[in-house]
Design an enzyme around this catalytic site. Structure first.
Site, PDB file in Angstrom:
ATOM      1  N   CYS A 180      34.467   6.208  20.008  1.00 16.99           N
ATOM      2  CA  CYS A 180      33.194   5.488  20.071  1.00 16.99           C
ATOM      3  C   CYS A 180      32.423   5.902  21.321  1.00 16.99           C
ATOM      4  O   CYS A 180      32.917   5.733  22.446  1.00 16.99           O
ATOM      5  CB  CYS A 180      33.415   3.983  20.066  1.00 16.99           C
ATOM      6  SG  CYS A 180      31.870   3.044  20.137  1.00 16.99           S
ATOM      7  N   LYS A 219      41.596   8.633  16.357  1.00 16.77           N
ATOM      8  CA  LYS A 219      40.323   9.287  16.055  1.00 16.77           C
ATOM      9  C   LYS A 219      39.655   9.633  17.378  1.00 16.77           C
ATOM     10  O   LYS A 219      39.474   8.762  18.232  1.00 16.77           O
ATOM     11  CB  LYS A 219      39.427   8.391  15.204  1.00 16.77           C
ATOM     12  CG  LYS A 219      38.168   9.083  14.703  1.00 16.77           C
ATOM     13  CD  LYS A 219      37.429   8.205  13.686  1.00 16.77           C
ATOM     14  CE  LYS A 219      36.232   8.955  13.095  1.00 16.77           C
ATOM     15  NZ  LYS A 219      35.178   9.202  14.098  1.00 16.77           N
ATOM     16  N   ALA A 304      30.617   9.161   7.207  1.00 17.59           N
ATOM     17  CA  ALA A 304      30.196   7.859   7.715  1.00 17.59           C
ATOM     18  C   ALA A 304      28.762   7.561   7.296  1.00 17.59           C
ATOM     19  O   ALA A 304      28.518   6.956   6.252  1.00 17.59           O
ATOM     20  CB  ALA A 304      30.354   7.820   9.240  1.00 17.59           C
TER      21      ALA A 304
END
Length: 429
Positions: A180, A219, A304
């Site tokens: 993120c 991730k 996404a």
């Protein structure tokens, strides 16, 4: 059967199971948003948990590892990583984790249209442990929602482990978010901002790998220098990561339309590791999927933002932006997909902010044609399903239709009776 445990809400359909009290029980009429009912008493919850362990979760138990990953030698860990991946059917088409956007109804919609596996939205491990309402609203699943990655952000190994233990019976991987790039991740000291604190990263992975009975996945984003990315990926593998998803952009490359993902960097990671590797970035339609798999050699791809606009992407549908000479009207559009999504939300309730976000994503181009209908949606502080179905019907009445397209090589036939079922209910229905 719909099941609500002490820590989270789960939905199962088993023929011989008695109904249980849950904040997901459906009313006969379409529900409006309300707070969930009070939780079950502790002794009732414990009884139900034990019953569920012996019945509905029997399939889950089959995929549990006999011992934590780091209890094995290096070679055995690699063999186990691949054995687990093979048991799941080696899923290639995967819904990426998206905050507030990859919730259960959306995951099920994407699975209907070709997705092989999916991630939950990123869950905050500390809040997940501390707040029952957060657990019940932010993490829901059901028997059909597999294979499933449950993703957490964290910077404290013990807090992360406590959160992971709450979900490990109900997923196929516990995933750690190291990718993120948003400011909230900087403030919270998690996600891609742990790339500056690699000892913390290593401790998080090792803590889960030494204690969980499901595999740990991670991730990540890439570093500006390839050698740093490869060292990072190898460290994760050695720490006990069983599957790595690589977003081919750096932490500073937040705009996917401005910055292309670096598939060469992803390929280099795939070649350097021995565990399964997934590619993330630049996947907008099925041609991208095929090209990415070929160019990177990865074991699967994540999508996404493109899925938010087109949840049928993995079934070969594409938006008008990607029309080619060989494409044709696929006899499906985003309004059809929105109706399907809303029906799933009626069955598996989620917070209205998530629903509102999907309405805007799916009907964005439609609202550009009729901005007054978008303004009406924005002005509606309390949503109902009747209102949202009415939005779809009003756009239809205005003659709006923006089809999704397919190439001849990716044609998916949709039966006429199924298309009819995708019409928005009217006020009288």
């Amino acid at each position: 059967m719909i099941f609500k445990s002490k820590t989270l809400t789960l939905c199962f359909s088993t023929p011989n199971s008695r109904p249980l009290i849950s904040n997901l029980l459906m009313a006969q009429t379409r529900p409006v948003h309300s707070d969930p009912p009070p939780p079950l008493q502790q002794h009732e919850q414990q009884q139900e948990v034990e019953e569920e362990k012996s019945s509905s979760l029997s399939d889950t138990a089959a995929f549990r590892l006999e011992s934590p990953t780091l209890c094995l030698t290096g070679e055995a860990r690699i063999e186990r990583a691949w054995s687990h991946w093979n048991k799941l059917g080696r899923p290639k088409l995967i819904v990426a984790p998206m905050v507030d956007n990859s919730e259960l109804p959306f995951r099920l919609l994407c699975r209907k249209y070709g997705a092989d596996a999916a991630y939950t939205p990123m869950l905050h491990s500390r809040i997940f442990n501390e707040t029952e309402k957060y657990r019940n609203e932010e993490f829901t699943t059901c028997k059909e929602d597999r294979p499933l990655f449950v993703q957490f952000c964290a910077n404290d190994p013990d807090i992360l482990l406590d959160a992971a233990r709450r979900v490990e019976p109900y997923c196929d991987y516990v995933d750690i978010n190291f990718g993120c790039p948003q400011r909230i991740a900087r403030r919270g000291n998690y996600g891609a901002f742990l790339m500056d604190k690699l000892p913390v990263v290593k401790s998080l992975v090792e803590k889960l790998a030494m204690n969980l009975h499901v595999p740990v996945s991670c991730k990540i984003r890439v570093f500006p220098k390839l050698e740093d990315t490869l060292s990072y990926a190898k460290m994760l593998e050695d720490a006990g990561c069983s599957l790595l998803a690589v977003h081919g952009r750096t932490r500073d490359e937040k705009d996917g339309k401005k910055f292309r993902a670096d598939w060469n960097a992803i390929k280099a990671v795939k070649n350097a590791l021995r565990i399964p590797v997934l590619a993330n970035g630049n996947v907008r339609h099925m041609d991208d999927v095929e090209n990415c798999l070929e160019e990177t050699g990865c074991d699967g791809v994540l999508s996404a933002e493109s899925l938010l606009e087109n949840p049928a992407l993995f079934a070969g549908f594409r938006t008008a932006e990607w029309i080619e000479e060989s494409t044709k009207d696929g006899n499906l559009d985003q309004a059809h997909l929105l109706v399907e999504y809303l029906k799933l939300c009626e069955k598996y309730p989620v917070p209205w902010r998530m629903i509102r976000s999907h309405v805007h994503k799916l009907l964005g181009e439609w609202f550009r044609i009729h901005p007054s209908i978008r303004e009406e949606l924005n002005a509606q502080s309390i949503l109902t399903f009747e209102f949202l179905y009415g939005i779809v019907n009003r756009l239809r009445e205005q003659g709006v239709r923006i089809p999704l397209y397919q190439k001849d090589t990716h044609v998916t036939e949709i039966p006429a009776d199924e298309l009819a079922s995708l019409q928005a209910p009217t006020a009288s229905s």
